[in-house]
Enzyme design. Structure first.
Site, PDB file in Angstrom:
ATOM      1  N   SER A   1       5.133  -5.138 -11.605  1.00 42.45           N
ATOM      2  CA  SER A   1       5.563  -4.776 -10.259  1.00 42.45           C
ATOM      3  C   SER A   1       6.379  -3.498 -10.327  1.00 42.45           C
ATOM      4  CB  SER A   1       6.427  -5.903  -9.679  1.00 42.45           C
ATOM      5  OG  SER A   1       7.087  -5.460  -8.509  1.00 42.45           O
TER       6      SER A   1
ATOM      7  N   TYR B   1      13.610 -10.980 -11.335  1.00 42.84           N
ATOM      8  CA  TYR B   1      12.188 -10.638 -11.144  1.00 42.84           C
ATOM      9  C   TYR B   1      11.857  -9.315 -11.832  1.00 42.84           C
ATOM     10  CZ  TYR B   1       7.961  -9.677  -8.295  1.00 42.84           C
ATOM     11  OH  TYR B   1       6.698  -9.400  -7.842  1.00 42.84           O
TER      12      TYR B   1
ATOM     13  N   LYS C   1       9.207  -8.680 -14.812  1.00 42.82           N
ATOM     14  CA  LYS C   1       8.061  -7.788 -14.605  1.00 42.82           C
ATOM     15  C   LYS C   1       8.064  -6.629 -15.597  1.00 42.82           C
ATOM     16  CE  LYS C   1       5.804  -9.712 -11.182  1.00 42.82           C
ATOM     17  NZ  LYS C   1       4.578 -10.443 -11.516  1.00 42.82           N
TER      18      LYS C   1
HETATM   19  P1  NAI Z   1       2.008 -15.581  -3.346  1.00 39.10           P
HETATM   20  O1  NAI Z   1       3.304 -16.316  -3.290  1.00 39.10           O
HETATM   21  O2  NAI Z   1       1.208 -15.454  -2.102  1.00 39.10           O
HETATM   22  O3  NAI Z   1       1.071 -16.172  -4.481  1.00 39.10           O
HETATM   23  C1  NAI Z   1       1.539 -16.606  -5.711  1.00 39.10           C
HETATM   24  C2  NAI Z   1       0.818 -17.866  -6.069  1.00 39.10           C
HETATM   25  O4  NAI Z   1       1.245 -18.293  -7.384  1.00 39.10           O
HETATM   26  C3  NAI Z   1       1.112 -19.028  -5.115  1.00 39.10           C
HETATM   27  O5  NAI Z   1      -0.101 -19.529  -4.572  1.00 39.10           O
HETATM   28  C4  NAI Z   1       1.834 -20.058  -5.991  1.00 39.10           C
HETATM   29  O6  NAI Z   1       1.538 -21.411  -5.641  1.00 39.10           O
HETATM   30  C5  NAI Z   1       1.325 -19.706  -7.386  1.00 39.10           C
HETATM   31  N1  NAI Z   1       2.243 -20.161  -8.442  1.00 39.10           N
HETATM   32  C6  NAI Z   1       3.588 -20.000  -8.474  1.00 39.10           C
HETATM   33  N2  NAI Z   1       4.099 -20.551  -9.588  1.00 39.10           N
HETATM   34  C7  NAI Z   1       3.048 -21.064 -10.285  1.00 39.10           C
HETATM   35  C8  NAI Z   1       2.930 -21.752 -11.528  1.00 39.10           C
HETATM   36  N3  NAI Z   1       4.029 -22.017 -12.272  1.00 39.10           N
HETATM   37  N4  NAI Z   1       1.710 -22.133 -11.959  1.00 39.10           N
HETATM   38  C9  NAI Z   1       0.603 -21.880 -11.186  1.00 39.10           C
HETATM   39  N5  NAI Z   1       0.659 -21.232  -9.998  1.00 39.10           N
HETATM   40  C10 NAI Z   1       1.867 -20.835  -9.548  1.00 39.10           C
HETATM   41  O7  NAI Z   1       2.382 -14.105  -3.914  1.00 39.10           O
HETATM   42  P2  NAI Z   1       1.502 -12.770  -4.038  1.00 39.10           P
HETATM   43  O8  NAI Z   1       2.156 -11.740  -3.201  1.00 39.10           O
HETATM   44  O9  NAI Z   1       0.072 -13.066  -3.866  1.00 39.10           O
HETATM   45  O10 NAI Z   1       1.815 -12.352  -5.559  1.00 39.10           O
HETATM   46  C11 NAI Z   1       0.876 -12.432  -6.605  1.00 39.10           C
HETATM   47  C12 NAI Z   1       1.437 -11.679  -7.801  1.00 39.10           C
HETATM   48  O11 NAI Z   1       1.624 -10.303  -7.478  1.00 39.10           O
HETATM   49  C13 NAI Z   1       2.791 -12.188  -8.280  1.00 39.10           C
HETATM   50  O12 NAI Z   1       2.870 -12.117  -9.681  1.00 39.10           O
HETATM   51  C14 NAI Z   1       3.754 -11.192  -7.659  1.00 39.10           C
HETATM   52  O13 NAI Z   1       4.982 -11.135  -8.359  1.00 39.10           O
HETATM   53  C15 NAI Z   1       2.957  -9.913  -7.762  1.00 39.10           C
HETATM   54  N6  NAI Z   1       3.374  -8.870  -6.854  1.00 39.10           N
HETATM   55  C16 NAI Z   1       3.106  -8.967  -5.524  1.00 39.10           C
HETATM   56  C17 NAI Z   1       3.475  -7.929  -4.675  1.00 39.10           C
HETATM   57  C18 NAI Z   1       3.130  -7.941  -3.248  1.00 39.10           C
HETATM   58  O14 NAI Z   1       3.324  -6.878  -2.583  1.00 39.10           O
HETATM   59  N7  NAI Z   1       2.623  -9.035  -2.683  1.00 39.10           N
HETATM   60  C19 NAI Z   1       4.230  -6.761  -5.173  1.00 39.10           C
HETATM   61  C20 NAI Z   1       4.424  -6.759  -6.601  1.00 39.10           C
HETATM   62  C21 NAI Z   1       4.006  -7.785  -7.387  1.00 39.10           C
END
Ligand code: NAI
Length: 292
Positions: A153, A166, A170
């Protein structure tokens, strides 16, 4: 012909958000997909369920794609091993791993707790390790090439207010990616870093976004093609690189050094200060990095 015909892809945290968009697009491009998600809350608290992952799988199957759900926790090695087992039992192989699962516990540093630190680092950094290790060993032991995308990130690469746990996790993923890209070269395993940006439940209430309709370009569906590019053979020449993929498009993010002050003899602290313009980048040279 799809870009991922004949490939098997594991995507962690794919029951919603970005991972779900990757799963749907990869399946449309011919991949058989393991949709992992424990269905947790944004801060990682409470009991989850496999139903979020199963819903994505049902939709992919309804479209004629191939997919299987897995509800394991990415942050334990047993979970990572079971995710690989799900792929092998259903499809007999694995070619692509996208480590995407994640949680958030944002607070200013003084207000964070040890529990916040531990869980955020565990899910992101250790979770990336726990899912990568079994896949890495399987690829290496079977002499198969593969592609691993690790989700970092800009919050870790550049820093961001209120995200000490976080950002640390990252940035750790970045270092992990760099090392494995070097180790993976001789096995034909590519390892890439991803800094996504999208409107999801993780980012929907960030300052300036709360209560606003998302810009359609910032939806996960518009990030997924960049990630598809990364895992496909179109990017076969690239490993060890971080791509920023967001509504702005796709760009490389790189660690750089200046020429520096190199006197070739013992030097004093005062001399370093006198040569500061050689030590530091000029603002004009770092224009593209967000200033925070
Ligand atoms: P989100 O919260 O919509 O999706 C994350 C998913 O990971 C959720 O469905 C959750 O149930 C699952 N999860 C969490 N802990 C878990 C575990 N221990 N085992 C299995 N599944 C688990 O978030 P989003 O935005 O889709 O993020 C996806 C990735 O992208 C993350 O790593 C986040 O840090 C990264 N990211 C997202 C950004 C954004 O703008 N949305 C910016 C920078 C990084």
């Amino acid at each position: 012909m799809g870009l991922l015909d004949g490939k098997v892809a594991i995507i962690t945290g794919a029951g919603g958000g970005l991972g779900e968009a990757y799963a749907r697009l990869f399946a449309r491009e011919g991949a058989a997909v393991v949709v992992n998600d424990l269905g947790g809350s944004r801060d990682g608290s409470g009991d989850g369920s496999v139903s979020a992952a199963q819903k994505v799988v049902n939709d992919i199957l309804a479209e004629g794609g191939r997919a299987v759900a897995n509800g394991d926790d990415v942050s334990t090695l047993a979970g990572g091993e079971n995710i690989l087992k799900t792929a092998l039992d259903a499809f007999g192989q694995v070619d692509i791993l996208v480590c995407n699962a994640g949680i958030l516990r944002d607070k200013t540093f003084a207000n964070t707790t040890e529990a916040d630190w531990d869980l955020v680092v565990k899910v992101h950094l250790k979770g990336t390790y726990c899912c990568t290790m079994p896949v890495w060993k399987w690829l290496k032991d079977n002499g198969r090439p593969g592609t691993i995308v690790m989700t970092s990130s800009t919050s870790g690469l550049y820093g961001n207010f209120g995200q000490s746990n976080y950002g640390a996790a990252k940035a750790g993923i970045y270092g992990f990616m760099r090392v494995l890209a070097i180790e993976g070269r001789k096995y034909g395993i590519r390892v890439m870093g991803l800094a996504p940006g999208a409107f999801t439940r993780m980012t929907s209430d960030l300052p300036g976004r709360a209560g606003r309709e998302p810009d359609p370009l910032s939806l996960p569906e518009n990030v997924a093609p960049g990630v598809l590019y990364m895992v496909s053979d179109l990017a076969a020449d690239h490993t060890g690189k971080v791509l920023g993929v967001s509504s702005r498009g796709v760009r490389e993010i790189k660690m750089l050094e200046t020429e520096g002050f190199q006197p070739g003899r013992p030097y004093t602290a005062q001399e370093v200060a006198e040569n500061a313009e050689k030590v530091f980048f000029a603002e004009s040279q770092t224009r593209t990095a967000p200033v925070r």
